[in-house]
Design a protein around this motif. Structure first.
Motif: not given
Ligand SMILES: Cc1cc2nc3c(=O)[nH]c(=O)nc-3n(C[C@H](O)[C@H](O)[C@H](O)COP(=O)(O)OP(=O)(O)OC[C@H]3O[C@@H](n4cnc5c(N)ncnc54)[C@H](O)[C@@H]3O)c2cc1C
Length: 401
Positions: A10, A155, A157, A161-162, A164, A298, A302
């Motif tokens: 991200g 993360g 993102d 969040s992916r 996560r 993360i 996220a």
């Protein structure tokens, strides 16, 4: 064993700032971003002294200050336009005035700084899932079929969040049943009365809150926005709503005759291209922000998307980033990096919890109340703990036992 090369998923505000903070500590990293170019969504964000101190340390504050609007207080008025409360968002005594800055200005400057420092950013790389993790490395896959390996994967993102998903496969952000619609209009359109202070939130018990907040260094533009209850939609549903500009304009104009004149002027002419929609989601409190082996973590939205009452969403993300970079650089070196991550998450969560308590106090103060009610609940908040910490000393203290 501190990680030696970090992958950041991200290139939003958290990811770019983390890259700069790691670089400052001579830790190599690479940023991977799903989009093909830097995020360019409109709207401004409010930065408070705690975050500005971090951006200053990283060299970003000087680059954004001249492009931002400075202010010290947020003002609150009743539907009859009476001043009922104010909330401090910055001050010389914390070292910084509050700033409102366009998100794309901040993204542009942070991206430029990352490039100047020759930190690699790869666009068009959408993280899919972790393939494997052991005590010293993590391998993951992108949606283009490629895989990569690093000693740590962070993360950054965002709320959906992916990364996560690796830690919490079933967890989904929760909709708060509220959303905001915002637009940008010229300040001149408002015909602001003399002595009328901005940014202001005008609260109407029937129609909710209407926000007017200056932007650009000269305050020549304002964000106007409303926050209301809303039913949950899926992502396509939110996108459809955002593209329905007339719906957004009607949302901003709804019940406008029950607001003071300044609001009526504010919504009289709205450029459909300058509209944003923000559904308020939160991430349920998470027990941990990192994997058991400590190679995946993360941060930012996220880990803890925070509702907007105290304006701390992105400000807290900067705190995550800066403190994590100190831990990666070796604060608390006598213990394992994994334990360092656990302590980082616990202490950061404590601060996030305090913000959530502050949000609740602020929301309570915004409830309609009779003029003769003086229960002391409108006393100024003591915000020293929020705006003036020394983060380097704070991290040292976390490990000083
Ligand atoms: C309209 C609007 C107005 C807001 N106003 C304010 C405000 O005034 N004040 C405030 O504090 N907060 C505000 N917020 C919230 C604030 O934007 C967030 O707190 C902040 O952006 C979080 O930053 P982040 O970097 O953690 O996540 P994000 O900004 O969401 O960035 C995540 C990045 O990760 C990328 N990404 C996502 N998935 C993947 C993947 N699988 N692989 C690779 N890359 C991926 C995304 O493309 C994005 O670039 C607002 C939000 C919205 C939507």
């Amino acid at each position: 064993m501190s990680p030696t090369n970090i992958a950041i998923i991200g290139a939003g505000l958290s990811g770019l700032t983390l890259a700069l903070a790691l670089h400052r500590n001579s830790i190599p990293c690479t940023v991977y971003e799903a989009r093909m170019a830097p995020l360019d969504i409109g709207g401004a964000i409010m930065l408070s002294p705690n975050a500005l101190r971090i951006l200053d340390t990283l060299g970003a504050y000087a680059r954004i200050r001249s492009q931002a609007y400075e202010f010290d207080h947020l003002f609150f008025r009743s539907a009859k336009n009476e001043l009922v409360d104010s909330y401090e968002f910055g001050s010389e005594r914390y070292g910084y005035h509050g700033l409102r800055v366009y998100r794309n200005v901040l993204i542009r400057e942070l991206s430029a700084m990352v490039t100047e420092r020759e930190i690699p950013i790869q666009y068009g790389k959408k993280f899919l899932h972790v393939v494997s993790e052991n005590e010293s490395s993590v391998t993951w896959a992108f949606d283009d079929g490629t895989t990569e390996m690093a000693s740590c994967l962070i993360g950054a993102d965002g709320i959906h969040s992916r990364v996560r998903k690796y830690l919490y496969p079933e967890m989904e952000p929760t909709f708060t049943n509220a959303m905001g619609v915002t637009a940008t209009v010229p300040t001149a359109q408002l015909r602001v009365p003399d002595g009328y202070e901005l940014p202001v939130t005008i609260m109407n018990p029937n129609h909710g809150a209407f926000v007017i907040a200056p932007q650009l260094s000269d305050g020549s533009e304002v964000l106007i926005g409303r926050q209301k209850r809303a039913p949950q939609l899926d992502r396509d549903g939110w996108d459809r709503l955002l593209s329905d500009k007339q719906w957004c304009i009607d949302f901003l104009r709804d019940g406008v005759n029950d607001f003071p004149e300044i609001v009526q002027h504010a919504v009289s002419d709205i450029d459909p291209h300058k509209i944003n929609l923000w559904p308020f989601y939160v991430v349920p409190k998470l027990d941990r922000w990192s994997s058991r082996l400590g190679r995946v973590a993360i941060l930012g939205d996220a880990a803890h998307a925070i509702p907007p009452s105290a304006g701390q969403g992105i400000n807290q993300a900067f705190e995550d980033v800066y403190t994590l970079s100190l831990i990666m650089a070796g604060a608390g070196t006598e213990m394992s990096f994994n334990i360092g991550l656990t302590i980082w998450q616990q202490r950061r969560q404590e601060r996030v919890d305090k913000i959530l308590q502050l949000n609740a106090q602020i929301d309570k103060r915004r409830m309609p109340r009779s003029a003769d009610m003086d229960d002391g609940s409108h006393a100024p908040f003591d915000l020293q703990w929020l705006y003036a910490p020394d983060f380097d000393a704070m991290v040292v203290e976390w490990f000083d036992f």
